[in-house]
Design a protein around this motif. Structure first.
Motif, PDB file in Angstrom:
ATOM      1  N   TRP B  28      29.787  40.251  44.664  1.00 57.28           N
ATOM      2  CA  TRP B  28      31.000  40.781  45.305  1.00 57.28           C
ATOM      3  C   TRP B  28      30.723  42.193  45.838  1.00 57.28           C
ATOM      4  O   TRP B  28      29.877  42.917  45.302  1.00 57.28           O
ATOM      5  N   CYS B  97      45.418  31.999  46.562  1.00 58.24           N
ATOM      6  CA  CYS B  97      44.502  32.371  45.465  1.00 58.24           C
ATOM      7  C   CYS B  97      44.089  31.170  44.633  1.00 58.24           C
ATOM      8  O   CYS B  97      43.128  31.247  43.864  1.00 58.24           O
ATOM      9  N   CYS B 221      43.916  45.539  41.745  1.00 56.53           N
ATOM     10  CA  CYS B 221      42.604  45.052  42.174  1.00 56.53           C
ATOM     11  C   CYS B 221      42.418  45.246  43.670  1.00 56.53           C
ATOM     12  O   CYS B 221      43.369  45.193  44.450  1.00 56.53           O
ATOM     13  N   THR B 223      40.296  44.286  47.396  1.00 56.09           N
ATOM     14  CA  THR B 223      39.900  43.057  48.072  1.00 56.09           C
ATOM     15  C   THR B 223      38.420  43.180  48.419  1.00 56.09           C
ATOM     16  O   THR B 223      37.964  44.236  48.829  1.00 56.09           O
ATOM     17  N   TYR B 309      43.776  36.039  36.058  1.00 57.69           N
ATOM     18  CA  TYR B 309      43.891  36.748  37.328  1.00 57.69           C
ATOM     19  C   TYR B 309      44.547  38.099  37.113  1.00 57.69           C
ATOM     20  O   TYR B 309      45.767  38.230  37.175  1.00 57.69           O
ATOM     21  N   LEU B 311      45.324  40.650  38.853  1.00 59.31           N
ATOM     22  CA  LEU B 311      45.634  41.328  40.115  1.00 59.31           C
ATOM     23  C   LEU B 311      46.084  42.756  39.833  1.00 59.31           C
ATOM     24  O   LEU B 311      45.846  43.670  40.606  1.00 59.31           O
ATOM     25  N   ASN B 349      38.599  38.057  30.370  1.00 64.56           N
ATOM     26  CA  ASN B 349      37.873  38.612  31.503  1.00 64.56           C
ATOM     27  C   ASN B 349      36.551  39.270  31.088  1.00 64.56           C
ATOM     28  O   ASN B 349      36.268  40.417  31.441  1.00 64.56           O
ATOM     29  N   LEU B 354      39.138  40.686  37.943  1.00 67.00           N
ATOM     30  CA  LEU B 354      39.376  41.206  39.286  1.00 67.00           C
ATOM     31  C   LEU B 354      39.241  42.721  39.311  1.00 67.00           C
ATOM     32  O   LEU B 354      38.931  43.307  40.337  1.00 67.00           O
ATOM     33  N   GLU B 359      39.374  41.057  44.749  1.00 66.62           N
ATOM     34  CA  GLU B 359      39.652  39.658  45.021  1.00 66.62           C
ATOM     35  C   GLU B 359      38.988  39.176  46.311  1.00 66.62           C
ATOM     36  O   GLU B 359      39.170  39.762  47.365  1.00 66.62           O
ATOM     37  N   GLN B 364      37.554  33.200  44.274  1.00 61.33           N
ATOM     38  CA  GLN B 364      37.821  33.794  42.963  1.00 61.33           C
ATOM     39  C   GLN B 364      38.028  32.760  41.853  1.00 61.33           C
ATOM     40  O   GLN B 364      37.507  32.911  40.749  1.00 61.33           O
ATOM     41  N   GLN B 368      35.693  32.225  38.528  1.00 62.94           N
ATOM     42  CA  GLN B 368      36.167  32.152  37.136  1.00 62.94           C
ATOM     43  C   GLN B 368      35.465  31.008  36.395  1.00 62.94           C
ATOM     44  O   GLN B 368      35.078  31.155  35.233  1.00 62.94           O
ATOM     45  N   ASN B 395      45.298  31.311  36.960  1.00 57.47           N
ATOM     46  CA  ASN B 395      45.538  31.992  38.226  1.00 57.47           C
ATOM     47  C   ASN B 395      46.701  31.301  38.912  1.00 57.47           C
ATOM     48  O   ASN B 395      47.164  30.245  38.472  1.00 57.47           O
TER      49      ASN B 395
END
Ligand SMILES: [Zn+2]
Lengths: 147, 409
Positions: B28, B97, B221, B223, B309, B311, B349, B354, B359, B364, B368, B395
Motif C-alpha cells: 500500500w 468497501c 484512515c 486513502t 474496518y 475507518l 488488526n 486501515l 483504504e 481492502q 483482510q 467490514n
C-alpha cells in the motif's frame, strides 16, 4: 438584482418562520414515514404497498450526535475557494414521534461545544449558499434554548 | 490411505469450506501508477504462492474500482487481459468497501457449485487525494451526491458523529480513540505491506489537526493505492495439489441491513423510521458478523484474531461490540485491558489495519483475508498471533453491503 430563493432539493421542506417543516411521505397501507421522501414505493418489506402522501415531520427533536467540518468538503458542496473556510456544525437529530434520526447543519454560529447528546433542537429555514442569481435554501437545526 | 484417519480429518472440515491456496499484496502507498499494474503484481504473486499456473485458473473475479474509468468497472476482464487472455470464466463485482468480500463470495460459490476448481480473486485501486467525493454531474436522486450537496457531509463527518455518540453513551474518551491508533500503528510497523510503518504515540494523535469533531487526522484512515489477490480452490483440488491442510474459508457474510435500518449509515441523510415496523433484533454491523458466525458454526469466543474496518479509531471500538468480542459499551475496557493488542486475548488488526494501510477500496476486504491466511499459516513474522486457528474479517460497504469472512485452519 434580487436572487431567486430556491430550495436546494424540491419538496423536502416548506413553510415560513414558525410554520417551517421538513416534509416526508407516509404510506397509506402501513403508516411508515419516509425522509427523504419516497414517492414511488413503500420500503417496508412487510407492506404490500400503499399510496404515499406528503406529511410534515416533527418540528422538534433531540440531538443524537454532532460533529463539524474543519476542512472544505469537495463539490458538489458549494463554497468559494477564494474565501477562508468557515467550519460548520453538523447535527443528527432524533425525532421522537417518527422514531428516526435526521441529519442537518446547525444554524450558523452554533459550535459543537454548545451542543450535547440530548439537547432539544428545532428545525428552522436556512440558506445553504448563494450564487449569481439564486439563493439556495435549506433546513437548519437550532437549539431551542439557544445560548 | 487409512480410511479411518481420512474420515476423522473430514469431520474437522465443513462441506462448504474452500481452500486458500495463495495470498498476496502489492504494498500500500501512493505510488502514482495505475490500478492494473498493482493488481497484476498481486495476482502473479498469489499464483506463485499457490504454485498454480495462470493458464490453469478456471475463473477470475475482479473487485471493481470506480476510480479507474471503464477498465475499473470491468476489472475482472481488465486483469484477465493484463495477465494474458486464457479463456477463463470472468466476473466483475462492485459493492463499495465490500467489493472484495463479494469477489471472494463469487469465487467461493463457483467452487462450491462445481463450476470451477481454481479461482483467482483480485482487487486494486489507485486512490485520489483528499476526501472521497461523489461521481460528477447534477444527480439529486443519488443519496451520495445529496449528502455532499445539501450537507457537505464527508465520510469523516459520519465518523465524527459515531465517535461523539460513543463518548456520550458509553463514556469512551479521546485517549481511548488515540490508543486504537497507537495499537494499530505498532502492529503496522511490523507489516512490510503497510503504507505507514512508524509507531505513533498518543501525544502525536492529540497534536494532529481536528478533521471532524472530535476526531483528528490520526484518528481517520487515509486513502491509498494498493492491491490484494487470493487463489481459492476446492479442498479436493488443494489436497491433490499437495496442500493437505490449507487455510480454509468457512463463511462469507454478504448480507444487507434489515428494515427499519435504525443506525445512521453512510451516505444516508436519515435513518428509517421505527415508528411502525419494529427495529431488527441486531443492528446492521452486528447482523453482518452474526450471519458469518452462524454460517461457520463458530462463536466469538473461538476467535484467535479479527481484522476489522477501522475507518476511524472510534469505529474499531464499535466493531468489538458488533463482533461480540465484548458486551455493548465495553469496547474501551477491552482495549484498555490490552485484549485486542498483540499478545492479548483476541488481537484486532494485527495487520496494522486501515490505520496503517489507508483504504484501497476494492482491495481492502481481500487484504483482510490475506492477513488471516498468513496468520493461520503461522507466517506473519513479527506480528504473528501465536497458535492462530480461527480468524474473522468485518467490514461494511456503502449503500448496505455486509462483508465478513471467517477462515480456519
Ligand atoms: Zn407501506
Amino acid at each position: 438584482m434580487t436572487r431567486q430563493r430556491t430550495p436546494v432539493v424540491a419538496d423536502w421542506f416548506s413553510g415560513e418562520g414558525e410554520n417551517f417543516r421538513l416534509l416526508g411521505t407516509r404510506c397509506s397501507a402501513c403508516g411508515s414515514v419516509f425522509f427523504p421522501r419516497e414517492d414511488s414505493y413503500c420500503r417496508n418489506p412487510g407492506c404490500a404497498g400503499g399510496e404515499l402522501a406528503e406529511v410534515p415531520l416533527s418540528k422538534r427533536g433531540r440531538v443524537w450526535s454532532y460533529t463539524d467540518g474543519r476542512y472544505r468538503p469537495p463539490a458538489p458542496y458549494a463554497s468559494d475557494p477564494e474565501q477562508e473556510w468557515e467550519p460548520y456544525t453538523l447535527v443528527a437529530v432524533e425525532l421522537e414521534a417518527e422514531r428516526m434520526v435526521v441529519l442537518g447543519q446547525a444554524v450558523p454560529g452554533v459550535t459543537p461545544g454548545q451542543l450535547a447528546v440530548g439537547t432539544e433542537v428545532e428545525v428552522v429555514p436556512g440558506v445553504l449558499n448563494e450564487d449569481a442569481d439564486t439563493t439556495w435554501t435549506t433546513w437548519h437545526w437550532k437549539p431551542v434554548n439557544g445560548r | 490411505m487409512d480410511d479411518l484417519a481420512l474420515e476423522a480429518g473430514e469431520r474437522a472440515m465443513s462441506a462448504r469450506d474452500v481452500a486458500v491456496l495463495g495470498a498476496a499484496m502489492h504494498p500500500w502507498g501512493k505510488w502514482g501508477r495505475g490500478f492494473v499494474e498493482y493488481g497484476v503484481k498481486a495476482a502473479r504473486d498469489a499464483l506463485a504462492d499457490a504454485g498454480v499456473d495462470w493458464r490453469d485458473v478456471g475463473s477470475i473475479v475482479g473487485a471493481d474500482t470506480v476510480r479507474g474509468g471503464y477498465p475499473g468497472y470491468v476489472s475482472g476482464a481488465t486483469f484477465a487481459k493484463a495477465l494474458g487472455w486464457q479463456g477463463a470464466r470472468v466476473t466483475s463485482v462492485y459493492a463499495a468497501c465490500a467489493s472484495g468480500a463479494q469477489a471472494v463470495q463469487t469465487a467461493r460459490t463457483q467452487i462450491l457449485a462445481g463450476l470451477a476448481d481454481v479461482v483467482l480473486v483480485v482487487g486494486a485501486d489507485a486512490a485520489p487525494k483528499g476526501f472521497f467525493r461523489p461521481a460528477g454531474g447534477d444527480r439529486p436522486d443519488d443519496p451520495d451526491w445529496l449528502r455532499f450537496r445539501v450537507l457537505g457531509a464527508t465520510n469523516p463527518a459520519y465518523f465524527g458523529l459515531y465517535a461523539r455518540r460513543r463518548m456520550a453513551v458509553h463514556g469512551d474518551t479521546l485517549a481511548d480513540f488515540a490508543q486504537v491508533k497507537v495499537k494499530n500503528a505498532a502492529m503496522g510497523a511490523l507489516n512490510p505491506y503497510a503504507r505507514y510503518r512508524k509507531t505513533v504515540t498518543t501525544e502525536e494523535v492529540a497534536a494532529s489537526a481536528v478533521v471532524a469533531d472530535p476526531l483528528r487526522l490520526l484518528d481517520i484512515c487515509a486513502t491509498s493505492d494498493g492491491a490484494a489477490a487470493l487463489v481459492l480452490s476446492s479442498v479436493d483440488f488443494a489436497r491433490r495439489h499437495g496442500a493437505p491442510d490449507p487455510v480454509r474459508i468457512r463463511a462469507v457474510s454478504t448480507v444487507t441491513p434489515e428494515y427499519p435500518q435504525t443506525v445512521l449509515d453512510l451516505p444516508d441523510i436519515a435513518t428509517d423510521s421505527a415508528a411502525v415496523a419494529a427495529p431488527p433484533a441486531r443492528p446492521f454491523r452486528a447482523a453482518i458478523a452474526h450471519a458469518a458466525y452462524e454460517e461457520a458454526g463458530i462463536g466469538p469466543d473461538e476467535l484467535s484474531l479479527a481484522e476489522v474496518y477501522d475507518l476511524s479509531t472510534a469505529l474499531e471500538l464499535q466493531w468489538y461490540e458488533d463482533l461480540a468480542l465484548c458486551g455493548e459499551g465495553e469496547a474501551a475496557k477491552l482495549l484498555r485491558d490490552g485484549a485486542t493488542a498483540l499478545g492479548g486475548r483476541v488481537p484486532v488488526n494485527a495487520s496494522g489495519g486501515l490505520a496503517s494501510f489507508g483504504e484501497a477500496v476494492p482491495a481492502q476486504a481481500i487484504a483482510q483475508v490475506c492477513e488471516l491466511t498468513w496468520q493461520l499459516r503461522g507466517t506473519a513474522g513479527a506480528r504473528q498471533v501465536p497458535g492462530a486457528r480461527v480468524g474473522i474479517t468485518a467490514n461494511q460497504g456503502l449503500f448496505g453491503h455486509g462483508s465478513s469472512v471467517i477462515a480456519v485452519r
